[in-house]
Design a protein around this motif. Structure first.
Motif, PDB file in Angstrom:
ATOM      1  N   LEU A 131     -28.178 -37.989  67.411  1.00 35.32           N
ATOM      2  CA  LEU A 131     -26.833 -38.398  67.825  1.00 35.32           C
ATOM      3  C   LEU A 131     -26.245 -39.389  66.838  1.00 35.32           C
ATOM      4  O   LEU A 131     -26.962 -40.205  66.250  1.00 35.32           O
ATOM      5  N   ASN A 132     -24.948 -39.326  66.712  1.00 44.10           N
ATOM      6  CA  ASN A 132     -24.200 -40.210  65.820  1.00 44.10           C
ATOM      7  C   ASN A 132     -24.229 -41.648  66.373  1.00 44.10           C
ATOM      8  O   ASN A 132     -23.868 -41.865  67.531  1.00 44.10           O
ATOM      9  N   ILE A 133     -24.646 -42.602  65.542  1.00 42.45           N
ATOM     10  CA  ILE A 133     -24.785 -43.983  66.039  1.00 42.45           C
ATOM     11  C   ILE A 133     -23.439 -44.665  66.278  1.00 42.45           C
ATOM     12  O   ILE A 133     -23.408 -45.787  66.792  1.00 42.45           O
ATOM     13  N   ARG A 134     -22.336 -44.015  65.917  1.00 39.69           N
ATOM     14  CA  ARG A 134     -21.028 -44.595  66.219  1.00 39.69           C
ATOM     15  C   ARG A 134     -20.524 -44.199  67.606  1.00 39.69           C
ATOM     16  O   ARG A 134     -19.478 -44.669  68.039  1.00 39.69           O
ATOM     17  N   HIS A 135     -21.242 -43.306  68.266  1.00 41.87           N
ATOM     18  CA  HIS A 135     -20.772 -42.858  69.584  1.00 41.87           C
ATOM     19  C   HIS A 135     -20.845 -43.975  70.614  1.00 41.87           C
ATOM     20  O   HIS A 135     -21.721 -44.835  70.558  1.00 41.87           O
ATOM     21  N   ASP A 136     -19.943 -43.910  71.598  1.00 42.08           N
ATOM     22  CA  ASP A 136     -19.997 -44.865  72.714  1.00 42.08           C
ATOM     23  C   ASP A 136     -20.760 -44.218  73.878  1.00 42.08           C
ATOM     24  O   ASP A 136     -21.175 -43.057  73.784  1.00 42.08           O
TER      25      ASP A 136
ATOM     26  N   THR B 278     -27.368 -30.561  66.165  1.00 39.88           N
ATOM     27  CA  THR B 278     -26.502 -31.645  65.702  1.00 39.88           C
ATOM     28  C   THR B 278     -25.084 -31.397  66.191  1.00 39.88           C
ATOM     29  O   THR B 278     -24.533 -30.316  65.954  1.00 39.88           O
ATOM     30  N   TYR B 279     -24.513 -32.382  66.851  1.00 45.67           N
ATOM     31  CA  TYR B 279     -23.127 -32.234  67.276  1.00 45.67           C
ATOM     32  C   TYR B 279     -22.232 -32.595  66.098  1.00 45.67           C
ATOM     33  O   TYR B 279     -22.465 -33.590  65.415  1.00 45.67           O
ATOM     34  N   THR B 280     -21.225 -31.740  65.842  1.00 46.94           N
ATOM     35  CA  THR B 280     -20.357 -31.962  64.683  1.00 46.94           C
ATOM     36  C   THR B 280     -19.513 -33.206  64.911  1.00 46.94           C
ATOM     37  O   THR B 280     -19.121 -33.508  66.028  1.00 46.94           O
ATOM     38  N   SER B 281     -19.237 -33.894  63.820  1.00 46.21           N
ATOM     39  CA  SER B 281     -18.485 -35.146  63.946  1.00 46.21           C
ATOM     40  C   SER B 281     -17.038 -34.815  64.265  1.00 46.21           C
ATOM     41  O   SER B 281     -16.547 -33.727  63.974  1.00 46.21           O
ATOM     42  N   GLY B 282     -16.358 -35.757  64.869  1.00 45.26           N
ATOM     43  CA  GLY B 282     -14.967 -35.553  65.227  1.00 45.26           C
ATOM     44  C   GLY B 282     -14.803 -34.824  66.552  1.00 45.26           C
ATOM     45  O   GLY B 282     -13.701 -34.515  66.975  1.00 45.26           O
TER      46      GLY B 282
END
Lengths: 553, 553
Positions: free
Chosen positions: A96-101, A190-194
């Motif tokens: 997971l992207n570490i910028r996610h909330d 992997t979930y795509t960014s954006g």
């Protein structure tokens, strides 16, 4: 052919797990992972840690073949180990992207049906928040494993949460690795960014990961035992598959919690880094680093860039610092790099700036992909190699995703007519090289003309005061849209809107030059891509204001 | 996983054909093949020539998918092209050893059921002889295509024989390539050297060839666009699969009709060769080349050696000349290299001679193979890593042959218990590296003790007068066998039998030292291996003489 058979002696499903098993013998005492001042492992140790971890994942958490195990962590040693341990337990690694909330994490945990999540201490609150959100609905809540501060075995007040090193300690070296039954079995998600409302989970196979790792070694011109600096997030396409590739070559992984110019130069100097990667933003950070943070390069450092088209000025700047930049282009769906702009020997004789321009093109498919083409998405005809006709970039080959998890409709759309449709617009040059023009959703149509925002940005980049620029369409009653530039200036520089507009008018066909310039810091995704949708929102608001203004007249 | 599919966009059977198709675009104008003063092709030309040739093979000769097409030719451009053109016609390439006589060729053409044979003008009489032999039995006789002297379109008196360039000229560029349906479909068939009564035809698959090519690039530490000198016969394991690998990297193939020291040094100088390969005999030829034929190396030249264990003196000699030698070990059944003696950085600090000794070990499995082990062939238990216990070298992985053509019994025997049994005896060192001791059929058993002929030969090699040596067992009434050395001396050196025996006694346990020394030129296979069966015959004759002598007493 008569007399031949397929059996255990001559057929083994391809999997990157083999890379680690081989490294544990061939590169037994070589450094596998280094991090900060105290963490250092050899390949034998890394192998043993991964086997034990896989054993605990399987037994302690009852993870079965095909289950999804998520991880929310920066580029730390544990993140690296999970790239092997999770597949070795037969499970699918969802980074997971570490910028996610918390809200986004809860959405992705639910969508992926993750049974377990590994979380770095820095992000534990995000995960706790996500679990809280999930608890309100009938979704199954994943179990949690905590990666505590480097090596510290802290006592956890909440007994439901198991600590990483404790988990590892209870694992067994005798665990029988669950290799894939079919090499097309999934290894990662992997979930795509954006992503916002409908998340797209890209599924990689063991076969694709194996092949893309070998290709990654070739693309990076990596000899055996390279020293790889982790500046590309491992959660992004599994670090362009270099996580697995470094094991294949028995290299050393230099981990970095946060990407800073100081950290990069310091690591290069200290560990004699030979290879690294990064989006153009990271390259820009290197070029613009203050003198005090810079360290001269002692050896050759090859940098693969991608994730966004590198302005030729950035390539030129890196080259001047002595870095060897290799430019690749692709997407999450292509396991990261799909094409590479292989430099041609005859370019060496050209001026450096012309070289940088040629090198900023996206190039041709790498060895792992069968074909890249630029096609009319309706007729499926290839565009002429005239450097002018725009079409959609399409790929086919073994390093294209299995599809989007739990979204067969999106998968079928993406693979229509037997090609992966990237959604990117490009032209093809007479040498076959493709040049990216824009995302189909980003291109500006002004008075019926296509305007490549990338081209306008590239010109803005040429202005000495500009640090970064992003161009989007501003709604306009007459033209439909006009180009609007968002610009971030270099420290200490000042320049007016008009000056930049005039500069662009001099260097571009008039209709392509921005009509509006807004100075602001550019919003970024964690992978360094500019979030154009944020800027588009802003432009829309600006446009509707001006439209409202006009209607009042 | 739900939502994913396997389709033309994300799954393509692996095949080296893809390498050529990609090279034709990515490396379009780069030199693909050079030969002598006049032959020079680019990758685009090579691709077009191969398509046209494939078309003619399919239409002119009615070759169908799976048919066998044989070739008898040295390392000339046409031989290289056939490595792609034959598979592109859907057929299986059967490369024959150019040292074979008509009888052997007729046996192999019959055994392989070849429908067509390409033959170099130098060997046309051999093939004509073979066809004559075949005509006497009810076997189907293959059609013949002649490779005439470089480029000359000579009129052929016999209208049944078609000339290569004429064939190519009648081919169509629009031919639809017949790619493999399953990636495990056969691509090549190679008869193992030393074959006499019952030929063993080793079958390679498209998948194995693809993977082994990538591995070959890594083993040779090849960057893109290498310059490869063809000193390894292409008929031997398809040149260790480097035929296909060079296309994958867009390299230049420097062809050589005959392997001589002069030709090697001349080519290295003229074409800036970066890589080559060769059996230890070829290395020995380089080391012992007269001063007048030598040219100093201008750049780095990486040489992969294999096919026979390289004496450490040979490795040392090459190193002194400035060559970078990489030592691989394998067999036809492992697509050539199966293991590599990856050098460890810490060896650099050791004396050169110690280094050479460490580097003369066979090492560990390369990336394409899953495992190499030394096992007791009966219990299948791994031997201890004690550098003493002898066992059989066994392999498993994707670069192991499909089996022996038309000989299911031999295939099943070779793959018993899920491992490929090499028939080679070895020990395993504490660092896991294997060290070859002998072929199981070559080892000498004297008074109940195993004697590795390789070890004895290696000591003999250390004597300044010895050019080459081969040791076999001499039948002996009392001991069963005793070691008998066949020795070829360097030009200008003289030494007596006794001196060599004493020398061996000083450097070996006494029972291992030869009791007999015979001075003679060593008989070789075309791949540079000493034909021990010839020497064993001679020893047998000598032994029975002496035994007869004794019985008379």
């Amino acid at each position: 052919m008569e007399g031949t058979i397929r059996c255990a002696a001559n057929y083994v499903p391809l999997s990157p797990i083999s890379f680690l098993e081989r490294a544990a013998v061939v590169y037994r005492d070589k450094l596998s992972v280094v991090y900060g001042d105290h963490v250092k492992f050899t390949w034998q140790e890394t192998h043993q840690r991964c086997v034990k971890l896989a054993s605990s994942i399987a037994s302690r958490f009852k993870i079965s073949r095909g289950d999804v195990v998520a991880v929310l962590a920066p580029n730390i040693p544990e993140m690296y180990e999970l790239h092997f341990a999770v597949p070795m337990a037969g499970a699918v690694l969802c980074t997971l992207n570490i910028r996610h909330d918390s809200k986004m994490v809860s959405t992705l945990l639910k969508h992926s049906n993750a049974k377990l999540i590994f979380v770095d201490h820095q992000f534990i609150d995000i995960v706790k928040g996500a679990i809280e959100i999930m608890s309100k609905s009938p979704a199954t809540v994943p179990q949690i494993a905590l990666i505590s501060d480097s090596g510290e075995l802290q006592a956890l007040p909440n007994s439901d949460i198991v600590e990483y090193e404790a988990l590892l300690a209870m694992g067994s070296l005798g665990f029988e690795i669950r290799r894939p039954i079919d090499e097309c079995d999934p290894i990662a998600l992997t979930y795509t960014s954006g992503t916002t409302s409908s998340p797209k989970g890209v599924v990689y196979s063991h076969r694709g990961a194996y092949l893309n790792s070998l290709v990654g070694i070739l693309l990076n011109e990596m000899r055996s035992m390279p020293v790889y600096l982790w500046t590309v997030p491992m959660f992004h396409c599994n670090g362009w598959c270099m996580t697995w590739a470094v094991a294949a070559q028995g290299g050393t992984n230099v981990c970095l919690r946060a990407v800073t110019a100081k950290g990069i130069f310091g690591s290069i100097f200290r560990h004699r880094v030979t290879h690294m990667g990064g989006a153009p933003t990271v390259l820009n950070m290197i070029i613009n680093a203050p003198e005090t943070e810079r360290v001269p390069l002692l050896g050759k450092v090859t940098v693969m860039t991608g994730g966004a088209p590198p302005p030729s000025q950035v390539l030129f700047g890196m080259q001047q610092l002595g870095f060897d930049v290799c430019h690749a282009y692709g997407s999450t769906e292509t396991y990261g790099p799909g094409t590479v702009c292989a430099p041609k020997p005859e370019w060496d004789a050209l001026p450096l700036e012309t070289q940088a321009k040629l090198k900023s093109r996206q190039g041709l498919n790498h060895l792992g992909l069968e074909e890249v083409d630029v096609k009319d998405p309706v007729t499926m005809k290839s565009v002429a190699w005239d450097a002018k006709t725009i079409g959609e970039v399409m790929f086919r080959g073994n390093t294209i995703m299995n599809g989007y998890a739990n979204n067969i409709k999106a998968t079928q759309d993406a693979f229509k007519d037997g090609w992966f449709r990237s959604g990117d617009l490009a032209v093809r040059h007479s040498d076959g090289y493709i040049e990216f023009k824009d995302r189909s959703k980003d291109i500006i149509i002004s008075g019926g003309e296509n305007i490549s925002t990338i081209e306008v940005e590239s010109v803005l980049f040429g202005h000495p005061a500009v640090l970064e620029a992003a161009v989007v369409g501003l709604p306009d009653e007459h033209w439909g849209e006009t180009p609007c530039a968002f610009v971030e200036l270099k420290q200490g520089y000042k320049v007016k809107e008009d000056e930049l507009i005039t500069y662009c008018q001099k260097n571009l066909p008039r209709y392509m030059a921005p009509r509006t310039v807004v100075f602001r810091e550019l919003p970024k995704t964690s992978t360094g891509k500019t979030q154009k949708f944020v800027l588009r929102e802003q432009a829309k608001a600006m446009g509707s204001l001006s439209l409202r203004g006009k209607s009042k007249l």
